[in-house]
Design a protein around this motif. Sequence first.
Motif, short mmCIF file in Angstrom:
data_model
loop_
_atom_site.label_atom_id
_atom_site.label_comp_id
_atom_site.label_asym_id
_atom_site.label_seq_id
_atom_site.Cartn_x
_atom_site.Cartn_y
_atom_site.Cartn_z
N SER A 1 0.84 -1.20 0.00
CA SER A 1 0.00 0.00 0.00
C SER A 1 0.88 1.25 0.00
N PRO A 2 0.35 2.39 -0.45
CA PRO A 2 1.14 3.62 -0.44
C PRO A 2 1.26 4.19 0.97
N MET A 3 2.37 4.88 1.22
CA MET A 3 2.53 5.55 2.51
C MET A 3 1.53 6.69 2.62
N ASN A 4 0.89 6.77 3.79
CA ASN A 4 -0.08 7.84 4.02
C ASN A 4 0.58 8.92 4.88
N ALA A 5 0.60 10.15 4.37
CA ALA A 5 1.30 11.24 5.05
C ALA A 5 0.73 11.52 6.43
N ILE A 6 -0.61 11.54 6.56
CA ILE A 6 -1.24 11.84 7.84
C ILE A 6 -0.92 10.75 8.86
N SER A 7 -1.09 9.49 8.43
CA SER A 7 -0.81 8.37 9.33
C SER A 7 0.63 8.39 9.80
N PHE A 8 1.56 8.61 8.87
CA PHE A 8 2.99 8.62 9.22
C PHE A 8 3.31 9.75 10.20
N LEU A 9 2.80 10.95 9.93
CA LEU A 9 3.11 12.09 10.78
C LEU A 9 2.52 11.93 12.19
N ILE A 10 1.33 11.36 12.28
CA ILE A 10 0.71 11.18 13.59
C ILE A 10 1.47 10.13 14.41
N LYS A 11 1.92 9.07 13.77
CA LYS A 11 2.70 8.07 14.49
C LYS A 11 4.04 8.63 14.95
N ILE A 12 4.69 9.42 14.07
CA ILE A 12 5.94 10.06 14.46
C ILE A 12 5.71 11.04 15.61
#
Length: 549
Positions: free
Chosen positions: A346-357
């Motif tokens: 699946s493609p990386m999701n910017a919102i998901s990645f930023l929230i986890k970081i």
Amino acid sequence: MRPPGPRLFIKKSIAQIQREAARSELKRSLGPINLMSLGIGAIIGAGIFVLTGQVASANAGPAIMLSFVVAGIACALAGLCYAELASTMPVSGSAYTYAYGTLGEIFAWIMGWLLVLEYGVAASTVAVGWSGYVVSILSDFGISQQIFPMIQYAGGEGPQWATPLVQLVQPEGAAASFPMTGTFNLVGAIGIAAVCGLLVLGVSESANINNAIVVIKVIVLLTFIAVGFSYINPDNWVPFIPEATGQPGQFGVGGIFRGAAIIFFAYVGFEAVSTAAAEAKNPSKDVPVGILGALFVCTLIYMAVAAVMTGVVPYLELASPAPIAVAIDRMGLEWADLPVTLADGSPMNAISFLIKIGAITGLSSVMLVLCYGQTRIFYTMARDGLLPKAFARVHPKFRTPWIGTILLGVVIAIAAAFLPISILGDLVSLGTATAFAIVCLSVIYLRIKHPELPRPFRVPGGVWTAGAGIAACLFLASQNLIPMFQHAADDNPLPLMLLGGYAAVGAVIYLIYGFWNSKLAKGIDVVEDHALATPEEALGGHVDNVKED
């Protein structure tokens, strides 16, 4: 010459405590915004990033929003009492020092030992949640499967080396069990080790690192609220208060109160504001603003996050160490996809990645604040002679209490590695609620015994508000204590054994060491030591506040 009175109840005089505050040369550089930021930085942690999912799935359902209101009211009552004491006695040591000056040495010891639950065990709880988000983001890149393969245990599964040795399994309507997983949370232990290593070094690289991290955490949560609002399915809020299962604390009105007792832990950070009273520019005005402002802001954020989380994901599916990550993944934010392919194709999701970081960054700062607060309390107790001198020994180069930091780091890391977040959260909330009740009692004592003391900030309602604070905090403490007895009678005595063992260890240490080495009992005056880093330094701010010899 020691103060008069029964040995266990000897007190530091208020004049002595105020003299320590006056003689302290810690630079008073923290204003109301800094103090509010310190409180928000400590409060927004595992309570919102981790425990919301646990409480919603096992206790309150969507009504976790009401649980936050109940816990917030109890904390506000205690916060007002903290503000009055901090304005009267703006010293380091916080609630421990307040108890020493009002109720006596035995209460000071109990308070100090409770603060180990409030800070040290809380840091362990945060570390468990931190490891959940670390594994979640590593799994996005296919790293988790190789390093942390999923393992099965009785009643569930979890990643190897990122799952505590003991787990809580509590099916709906059934009794709880505590199966062994055959692994331990190495990731959480490493997180604690890294934070304590930074505290030993002093962490003075950036003057604004804490404020920056607070901004990141708030932006992450506000982004989650703003983005998730349009993905809410109101059907997930029905029933808003799930029907009680018959098991104590599982849903119904009882589940709301049980949930409030557990997430009481979420507010532990505001106590750090009073710890920083000795570095406040104007503690009589700034500390109350910092405490109450942090409580108000965080309660609103908590309720909004809980509303979105339970609206996006059915509450029974939120039993995860990283519930916000679960909710974000469930939203399927295709419009935020990036041209980067993850391990599952699946493609990386910017919102998901930023929230986890943001969650990882935020939880890291909370571990730092909590471990700092714990070492500060033990440092103060050791200076008073109630703990071995090693806890007050300052490194000649780094000027931090390095031995105590390392020893506490080992204990906190072991707790994070072996105990589940449910047990850790219960212990923290129980200790915190009891400590807050003692703070409220201290206000009543001072109002009766020393009505002449100048109080730049006075609790509205006086002893009646303080009494309400005691009742509210002890009620929430009972919501954690009673289930421990019920577990001991029905299925597993582990939680009660941990609490009893912890209390017994504290009693033995005081009877063997503290009782005989108390400097107050020997008539030795304790003056503020200027060699220890301030909260601002511990959080990354370099402040030139150390008295040069």
